[in-house]
Write a protein that holds these residues in place. Structure first.
Motif, PDB file in Angstrom:
ATOM      1  N   CYS A  44      18.773 -27.582  60.181  1.00  0.00           N
ATOM      2  CA  CYS A  44      19.024 -26.141  60.160  1.00  0.00           C
ATOM      3  C   CYS A  44      19.276 -25.659  58.734  1.00  0.00           C
ATOM      4  O   CYS A  44      18.752 -24.633  58.313  1.00  0.00           O
ATOM      5  N   TYR A  45      20.061 -26.386  57.983  1.00  0.00           N
ATOM      6  CA  TYR A  45      20.345 -26.018  56.595  1.00  0.00           C
ATOM      7  C   TYR A  45      19.071 -26.020  55.750  1.00  0.00           C
ATOM      8  O   TYR A  45      18.826 -25.095  54.991  1.00  0.00           O
ATOM      9  N   LEU A  46      18.245 -27.040  55.903  1.00  0.00           N
ATOM     10  CA  LEU A  46      17.018 -27.117  55.120  1.00  0.00           C
ATOM     11  C   LEU A  46      16.036 -25.998  55.468  1.00  0.00           C
ATOM     12  O   LEU A  46      15.383 -25.438  54.588  1.00  0.00           O
ATOM     13  N   LYS A  51      14.045 -24.776  51.684  1.00  0.00           N
ATOM     14  CA  LYS A  51      13.602 -26.012  51.043  1.00  0.00           C
ATOM     15  C   LYS A  51      12.496 -26.689  51.833  1.00  0.00           C
ATOM     16  O   LYS A  51      11.747 -27.488  51.297  1.00  0.00           O
ATOM     17  N   VAL A  52      12.406 -26.389  53.131  1.00  0.00           N
ATOM     18  CA  VAL A  52      11.326 -26.887  53.963  1.00  0.00           C
ATOM     19  C   VAL A  52      10.592 -25.653  54.487  1.00  0.00           C
ATOM     20  O   VAL A  52      11.141 -24.898  55.282  1.00  0.00           O
ATOM     21  N   PRO A  53       9.360 -25.416  54.012  1.00  0.00           N
ATOM     22  CA  PRO A  53       8.656 -24.211  54.461  1.00  0.00           C
ATOM     23  C   PRO A  53       8.205 -24.338  55.911  1.00  0.00           C
ATOM     24  O   PRO A  53       7.836 -25.412  56.368  1.00  0.00           O
TER      25      PRO A  53
END
Length: 180
Positions: A44-46, A51-53
């Motif tokens: 969830c944070y990423l 940071k993760v498209p």
């Protein structure tokens, strides 16, 4: 003489050691929950941080379009005998048309308060078409739940068919009275 020390024999039991099952099960479940929450929180944070498209398939970008330039044409109130069997029903309707500006006028700038001139011939043709459509209606049709919406659709299609040079974007009733 020397004596040999006595041999001490330990009694070995073959009973297995029993571990308590309830605390072991609770600790496994708690471990799985904590691990799942940690992994889910990291994903969830990423995702939220960018940071993760994330690729979304099938969504076309919305292209803003310029609104149609229109002008309003208010027809004088129309008084029409309705097609009721009794022959005594009539309709008084005020109609305002929102008409698209011709293509050559779309590039020109006009003053906001300036009214578009409309020819008397075009107004007469619009009134004639509206009177023809309104005269074919009955009071029961007009007073039905969707009577006005149905009449608007009929008027728009008739105006488009009989007056191809005038493109009606919308139609508004400013007055609507049915008398039986």
């Amino acid at each position: 003489m020397a004596t040999t020390p006595p041999v001490i024999q330990a009694k070995i039991t073959s009973d297995p050691v029993k571990l308590p099952l309830a605390p072991l099960l609770v600790s496994v479940v708690v471990g799985v929950v904590v691990a799942t929450a940690g992994v889910g929180g990291m994903i969830c944070y990423l995702l939220r941080s960018g940071k993760v498209p994330i690729r979304v398939a099938g969504v076309a970008p919305v292209v803003p379009t310029a609104p149609l330039k229109t002008h309003m044409v208010a027809l004088e109130p129309l008084l029409v005998n309705l097609a009721d069997p009794s022959g005594s029903a009539f309709l008084r309707a005020g109609i305002t048309l929102s008409i698209e500006d011709p293509a050559e006028d779309k590039g020109k700038e006009t003053n906001a308060g300036e009214a578009k001139p409309s020819s008397k011939d075009a107004d007469a043709a619009l009134r004639d078409t509206a009177l023809t459509v309104l005269g074919q209606q009955t009071s029961d049709q007009l007073l039905a739940a969707n009577g006005k919406e149905r009449l608007k659709a009929e008027l728009k299609s008739a105006l488009a068919e009989h007056n191809p040079t005038v493109k009606v974007a919308d139609l508004f009733f400013t007055e609507f009275l049915v008398q039986r």
